[in-house]
Design a protein around this motif. Structure first.
Motif, PDB file in Angstrom:
ATOM      1  N   ARG A  25       0.826  -1.209   0.000  1.00  0.00           N
ATOM      2  CA  ARG A  25       0.000   0.000   0.000  1.00  0.00           C
ATOM      3  C   ARG A  25       0.868   1.269   0.000  1.00  0.00           C
ATOM      4  N   ARG A  26       2.012   1.220   0.697  1.00  0.00           N
ATOM      5  CA  ARG A  26       2.867   2.405   0.783  1.00  0.00           C
ATOM      6  C   ARG A  26       3.576   2.730  -0.538  1.00  0.00           C
ATOM      7  N   THR A  27       3.568   1.783  -1.480  1.00  0.00           N
ATOM      8  CA  THR A  27       4.241   2.029  -2.762  1.00  0.00           C
ATOM      9  C   THR A  27       3.384   2.837  -3.718  1.00  0.00           C
ATOM     10  N   TRP A  28       2.082   2.937  -3.475  1.00  0.00           N
ATOM     11  CA  TRP A  28       1.190   3.646  -4.386  1.00  0.00           C
ATOM     12  C   TRP A  28       1.263   5.151  -4.155  1.00  0.00           C
ATOM     13  N   ARG A  29       1.279   5.888  -5.242  1.00  0.00           N
ATOM     14  CA  ARG A  29       1.327   7.339  -5.184  1.00  0.00           C
ATOM     15  C   ARG A  29       0.082   7.915  -5.854  1.00  0.00           C
ATOM     16  N   GLY A  30      -0.194   9.168  -5.555  1.00  0.00           N
ATOM     17  CA  GLY A  30      -1.311   9.849  -6.200  1.00  0.00           C
ATOM     18  C   GLY A  30      -2.670   9.442  -5.685  1.00  0.00           C
ATOM     19  N   LEU A  31      -2.744   8.856  -4.473  1.00  0.00           N
ATOM     20  CA  LEU A  31      -4.018   8.434  -3.901  1.00  0.00           C
ATOM     21  C   LEU A  31      -4.458   9.434  -2.833  1.00  0.00           C
ATOM     22  N   PRO A  32      -5.756   9.492  -2.540  1.00  0.00           N
ATOM     23  CA  PRO A  32      -6.223  10.437  -1.525  1.00  0.00           C
ATOM     24  C   PRO A  32      -5.699  10.063  -0.142  1.00  0.00           C
ATOM     25  N   PRO A  33      -5.619  11.022   0.766  1.00  0.00           N
ATOM     26  CA  PRO A  33      -5.101  10.732   2.112  1.00  0.00           C
ATOM     27  C   PRO A  33      -6.008   9.756   2.863  1.00  0.00           C
TER      28      PRO A  33
END
Length: 556
Positions: A25-33
């Motif tokens: 999960r920590r590898t994904w970027r550009g996602l909402p907080p």
């Protein structure tokens, strides 16, 4: 609406989500907080329709309050990527997420079947949800590929709690996956079988099985009969693959109930559909959208520049945002994230997103005629001689890119393919202005063969100033032996839909050939069934005039 207050203290067995899921999960970027911390109950036992134990994981916000529920039923296990992709991310945004392994997969009991248990077991899962104190009777479903099929199976008799669906690169017709337009989809069927057999058994098992098929695929593709040739590549016989190979007729009793797409014909469940222009499920997704719109159902469409796999990888930020907005609107009464346009598509060539009031947009069909000297002309040729090529199944025309489940999917340079003697090409002069093509492309052919047994594969390509010819969309059709051998038959070969802009200075190219191997099993030229055919007979395929490429063109 019946409500239930969720108290985290009631879940004494709840723990933090798996460490690997949190790491991914920590590898994904550009996602909402993240809005909530997440807890997880793993390995819950939920009875299937026949009582078989279905292993189920429950992810939920670490907070008091009422939250809607998402049901995710998977034949591919409950680990990576589903645990972080659905369990973690959506629980962080305020949803209960129930992730369940289908019967006979991922540790669940019972015997696995491609589709036969999906509807009943989905209903059993909802019955179990009704007994949970945290279930508010506000339910949505989500998931890609076969997880999308599970949604359509449940929607065939939708439970009253079902308020929204998000079908990502999903299919509804199992037979149509194996035989999308006549010929057997060899490579995609084998790769899919590996996933269904091994995905839920862990990463190491999946990698080993995938590498074995990769090594064996060239031999499988060139060995007859196919019903025996595939066995070493999959490590043994696969009953559902045997059935698919031996029962090509969609009207065979074996396929009764395999098409869950009838659900869309009468659906009232708001549904978001997500696909890519090189997705193996693109055509089925467009069928789903058309049926939902005709039924008057609230539906949205997102089509990106993706393959089946990259939609859930590189495309994940857009896919997640689209999915979350839809679920919040219909499960949480928060439409603030919805776009105004019903359809949003990525236009190739321009490399831009375009919002549309619906799909397909209004367009004008423009006919480009095939000439005897390899051109596409806006005028039908007069007295042009027919063009012929020899399709030899012992040296079949190869497939290059397109809608595949492998890493070779997507847009590719077709120059080497087009240099072959068994591929006809027809090309426009350089365009003086851009040509925007949005909709379903077709080719009206007058075609004949000497044996009657042949396939016709057509492909639309964009040729740039350097001569690089990149595939945009394509289609294949099996000819009727009686009409094809009797003389030139008039047939229309539809390609998959597309949204592509041909730039000024580029050229539009059409390929015509006898197959795309091993994406599709080669036509043996004998008419023998695909599972048991043992002979190869070359076929002469002749294209007569007038034949035309039909492009749905819109104003740039």
């Amino acid at each position: 609406m019946t409500t239930a207050t969720h108290h985290t203290s009631a879940h004494s067995a709840a723990k933090k989500p798996p460490l690997l899921a949190r790491a991914v999960r920590r590898t994904w970027r550009g996602l909402p907080p993240r809005q909530y911390d997440v807890l997880c109950e793993r390995g819950l036992v939920v009875p299937a329709a026949d009582g078989s134990p279905l292993l189920t994981d429950h992810y939920f916000p670490r907070a008091d309050g009422d939250f809607p529920t998402l049901l995710v039923r998977s034949p591919y296990g409950r680990g990576i990527p589903w645990a972080p992709m659905f369990g973690l991310l959506f629980a962080e945004q305020g949803f209960h997420v129930v992730l369940q392994s289908a019967r006979g997969t991922g540790g669940s009991g019972g015997e696995y079947a491609l589709w036969q248990h999906e509807a009943a077991d989905g209903q059993a899962a909802v019955a179990w949800l009704r007994e949970q104190p945290w279930f508010t009777r506000v339910l949505g479903t989500i998931g890609p590929s076969a997880l999308g099929y599970a949604q359509w199976a449940l929607a065939a008799d939708p439970p009253p709690e079902l308020r929204a669906m998000v079908v990502q690169v999903g299919l509804h017709d199992i037979h149509g996956f194996f035989y999308p337009s006549g010929p057997f989809a060899l490579e995609n069927s084998l790769v899919s079988a590996v996933g269904r057999l091994h995905y839920g058994r862990g990463a190491l098992a999946m990698v080993r099985a995938a590498l074995r098929l990769q090594r064996q695929l060239p031999r499988i593709a060139r060995t007859l009969p196919l019903g025996e040739a595939y066995v070493p590549g999959l490590g043994g016989r696969v009953p559902f693959l045997d059935e698919a190979l031996s029962r090509p007729d969609p009207d065979d009793a074996h396929w009764r109930g395999a098409d869950a797409g009838v659900a869309a014909v009468r659906s009232t469940v708001p549904t978001s559909l997500i696909t890519g222009w090189y997705d193996v499920c693109l055509d089925q997704t467009m069928q789903q959208y058309d049926r939902l719109r005709r039924a008057g159902c609230d539906a949205a469409l997102l089509v990106g520049p993706w393959t089946h796999n990259t939609a859930m990888q590189q495309g994940w930020p857009e896919v997640f945002a689209e999915s979350l907005a839809w679920l919040r609107a219909h499960l949480c009464d928060d439409p603030s994230g919805l776009r105004e346009a019903r359809a949003r598509v990525h236009v190739g060539g321009r490399q831009e997103w375009r919002d549309l009031p619906d799909w397909p947009p209004a367009a004008t069909d423009r006919r480009w005629y095939l000439t005897g000297d390899g051109l596409l002309s806006d005028r039908a040729p007069e007295a042009a001689p027919p063009l012929s090529f020899r399709y030899d199944p012992a040296d079949p025309t190869p497939s290059v890119g397109g809608p595949l489940l492998s890493r070779t999917a997507g847009p590719r340079d077709n120059a080497a393919l087009e240099a072959r003697g068994d591929v006809l090409t027809f090309t426009t002069p350089p365009l003086t202005e851009p040509a925007d093509v949005l909709g379903t492309v077709g080719v009206d052919l007058r075609v004949g063969t000497d044996t009657g047994h042949a396939d016709v594969f057509v492909r639309l390509c964009d040729v740039d100033e350097r001569g690089r010819s990149v595939n945009v969309c394509d289609g294949i059709r099996r000819l009727d032996p009686a009409t094809a051998a009797a003389g030139p038959a008039e047939v229309t070969v539809e390609m998959s839909p597309t949204a592509h802009s041909f730039a000024a200075g580029h050229r539009i190219r059409l390929q015509v050939s006898g197959g795309a191997h091993p994406r599709f099993a080669r036509n043996t030229g004998t008419g023998e069934p695909p599972a048991t055919a043992t002979r190869l007979v070359p076929t002469e395929i002749t294209v007569h005039h007038p034949s035309a490429l039909v492009l749905p063109q819109t104003n740039p």
